[in-house]
Design an enzyme around this catalytic site. Structure first.
Site, PDB file in Angstrom:
ATOM      1  N   HIS D  14       0.847  -1.189   0.000  1.00  0.00           N
ATOM      2  CA  HIS D  14       0.000   0.000   0.000  1.00  0.00           C
ATOM      3  C   HIS D  14       0.890   1.251   0.000  1.00  0.00           C
ATOM      4  CE1 HIS D  14      -0.401   1.116   4.600  1.00  0.00           C
ATOM      5  NE2 HIS D  14       0.809   0.750   4.317  1.00  0.00           N
ATOM      6  N   CYS D  33       6.015   6.622   4.280  1.00  0.00           N
ATOM      7  CA  CYS D  33       4.823   5.836   3.903  1.00  0.00           C
ATOM      8  C   CYS D  33       4.188   6.373   2.631  1.00  0.00           C
ATOM      9  CB  CYS D  33       3.787   5.839   5.027  1.00  0.00           C
ATOM     10  SG  CYS D  33       4.404   5.162   6.573  1.00  0.00           S
ATOM     11  N   HIS D  39       4.965   0.364  -0.193  1.00  0.00           N
ATOM     12  CA  HIS D  39       5.717  -0.652   0.569  1.00  0.00           C
ATOM     13  C   HIS D  39       4.682  -1.716   0.953  1.00  0.00           C
ATOM     14  CE1 HIS D  39       3.999   2.270   3.310  1.00  0.00           C
ATOM     15  NE2 HIS D  39       3.963   1.320   4.234  1.00  0.00           N
ATOM     16  N   HIS D  41       3.020  -4.956   3.936  1.00  0.00           N
ATOM     17  CA  HIS D  41       2.884  -5.527   5.279  1.00  0.00           C
ATOM     18  C   HIS D  41       2.310  -6.939   5.220  1.00  0.00           C
ATOM     19  CE1 HIS D  41       3.623  -1.586   7.022  1.00  0.00           C
ATOM     20  NE2 HIS D  41       2.653  -1.058   6.305  1.00  0.00           N
ATOM     21  N   ASP D  79      -5.530 -10.076  -0.441  1.00  0.00           N
ATOM     22  CA  ASP D  79      -4.276 -10.823  -0.290  1.00  0.00           C
ATOM     23  C   ASP D  79      -3.453 -10.787  -1.576  1.00  0.00           C
ATOM     24  OD1 ASP D  79      -2.381 -12.422   0.983  1.00  0.00           O
ATOM     25  OD2 ASP D  79      -3.250 -14.251   0.159  1.00  0.00           O
ATOM     26  N   HIS D  80      -2.161 -10.499  -1.417  1.00  0.00           N
ATOM     27  CA  HIS D  80      -1.230 -10.433  -2.546  1.00  0.00           C
ATOM     28  C   HIS D  80      -1.653  -9.386  -3.567  1.00  0.00           C
ATOM     29  CE1 HIS D  80       0.543 -13.955  -0.714  1.00  0.00           C
ATOM     30  NE2 HIS D  80       1.592 -13.763  -1.483  1.00  0.00           N
ATOM     31  N   GLU D 123      -1.079  -4.006  11.560  1.00  0.00           N
ATOM     32  CA  GLU D 123      -0.396  -3.619  10.316  1.00  0.00           C
ATOM     33  C   GLU D 123       1.065  -4.058  10.411  1.00  0.00           C
ATOM     34  OE1 GLU D 123      -0.780   0.508   8.031  1.00  0.00           O
ATOM     35  OE2 GLU D 123       0.680   0.642   9.648  1.00  0.00           O
TER      36      GLU D 123
END
Lengths: 134, 134, 134, 134, 134, 134
Positions: D14, D33, D39, D41, D79-80, D123
């Site tokens: 994100h 950020c 980047h 998580h 996801d992914h 997070e």
């Protein structure tokens, strides 16, 4: 108000099986958790007591007493046991996480009284249950 | 040399009891772990493979294949089972952590060959076992 | 309503000893935690703030500001200190988990105001304390 | 009343960037950020449902159904993925932790109804967000 | 060959200060870890023994005996102590993580012999030390 | 011989994609990890140095120096970055766990020399990679 939570571990076997359901329904609802000989978990128990901080000791309640109560009422009873076969509590009651936290609450309440505000239980690192009384 | 470790979880019941010992010896050696109906754990399994990094893919081995092998050979076999009653492997063999890591090694070795270098097993957050082959 | 919790670590020594109790009572109530030179912990602190999500930023409050406040008011004060000897707060006040969460609440409240809703503290992985204000 | 919490993991990229702020303001508020390519998580999601324990099954709700709902509504979706580029939900909405727990609540509420009482999201091991509805 | 690792916790205070260095050098090398009254940690100890699996018991060594040895030699000695003031071992020896694992090795070696292969110590979740003998 | 391991965290996005494979092969080998915009992880890095314990300090090496080296060489480079887009190292090299531990080893080796004995990396709590040099 402040609260204090102590954690405890116990290792037990259990089988999810409800006497109120037929064998077929039990298999349908509980799947592999209904396997006849059972499986097991490292249960992680959290017991929370709440109250005023005693100005003389700086504590809500004596930690040693709390540990003795939980040890005597819960850990001795359930640790290294097969819940369905070895305990009175789950001989007829289905040992789901929900029922286990309620049973533990009912075991601790007479000893801890109003200070007891929460019982939490990790069945696995992915399943967590809590009970707060009625 | 690089290595890759995948972790897996399975929940199982077991009873520590050796057919080579008398009932009395079993109770003396294994204590509450010898309780007749067994108890249980959330086992955390670690499987390590080692090798050269394939310059085309940047991987030691295909992660998906590794997961399928461990799923088929170990997790399907032991997850949600009572090791003593429900598995061929521990019908006569005492399901100690040491024996479980050796049995898992022996199940994985024919599939993973030389790349398999370590099997690790957390029985509880306080007991860890490893096997490296002979 | 949404909430945001930041965790922080600090390592400190402390001795449980209450000036309101005699030496003998202190030994009886606190046991080995009353050893004269103290012992220590890796404290894990949780600070929770609650509020509306600001539609412009998507945040309850600026994370950097929150970190600076906790760093300045708590971590600088207690990290790598002997709480009984090196801090004004616990020179006379018994540094129990309950008192520590209350003191941290009182240090943070003037800076964070109504948004502060909870202070949590792991003294060890088995002892957890929380304070929610009066 | 009892509650049940299931945890789920998803890995996503994100970038914190609000269309309501200028580029300069975005850099000032979100710092690293706000880096253009984002980047990522390993998000750890907690979904809590609350209710009466069904006396026939010993459960608040069917665990398998709960897992299917969260899998279909949340995990498949995020996801992914790169949240900003690959999802409708965060194409214009800043994917802060606060906004993510609110979006997940809004995705789950129509399926879980009154039983849903909490959505929690780690997070990182240091940043935790919760949403309880309006 | 198989190995077995048991984990243990102890809470202690310590001050990093070497008698071989001047006060100024101690402050320069150890920074806030050199604060006069010390600070503290929840130490997590790992003790690894290696050997053949006994075919009669399925174990490398008796777990109860291992626990008694570590309890008597290490935990009783260091738990709830200020290492610099309350122990003979660290009265003159700087209680760094490196020295602690070596001292624990030297305490356990006479009792565990060749089976002892590793002592590991988490000082904090970010600092880990190991010793394997000479 | 003793060893010291420091852990570090960094959050990054990455996409598994090898220039040596066709687009179709990349999708077949890497599945959802090949999604065009990437996803992300909270990477947990472990750096191990080994050596004699300096009798003057009680340390293998100065912890502060070790932290500065890893901070400057690794964390600054990869934290809050999209590895494929924002770093020279992974512009053409596929950022698999295996390649990341090797790249980090190559970045640290010139600074840490013979004392560096291991680089470990948790990509998720289920995937762990290690590199020990050639």
């Amino acid at each position: 108000m402040a609260s204090l939570t102590k954690t405890f571990g116990f290792s037990a076997a259990h089988r999810l099986h409800s006497p109120a359901l037929s064998d077929e329904e039990n298999r349908a609802v509980f799947g592999k958790c209904n396997n006849p000989h059972g499986h097991g978990h490292n249960y992680e128990l959290e017991v929370t007591v709440q109250g005023e901080i005693d100005p003389r000791t700086g504590m809500i309640m004596d930690l040693g007493s709390l540990m003795q109560v939980v040890q005597a009422e819960v850990i001795e009873r359930f640790d290294h046991k097969h819940l369905n076969h070895d305990t009175v509590e789950f001989h007829l009651l289905n040992p789901t996480g929900e029922n286990i936290v309620k049973v533990i609450w009912d075991l601790l309440k007479p000893k801890l009284g109003a200070s007891l505000t929460r019982v939490g239980l990790w069945e696995t690192p992915k399943n967590f249950f809590e009970y707060y009384g009625e």
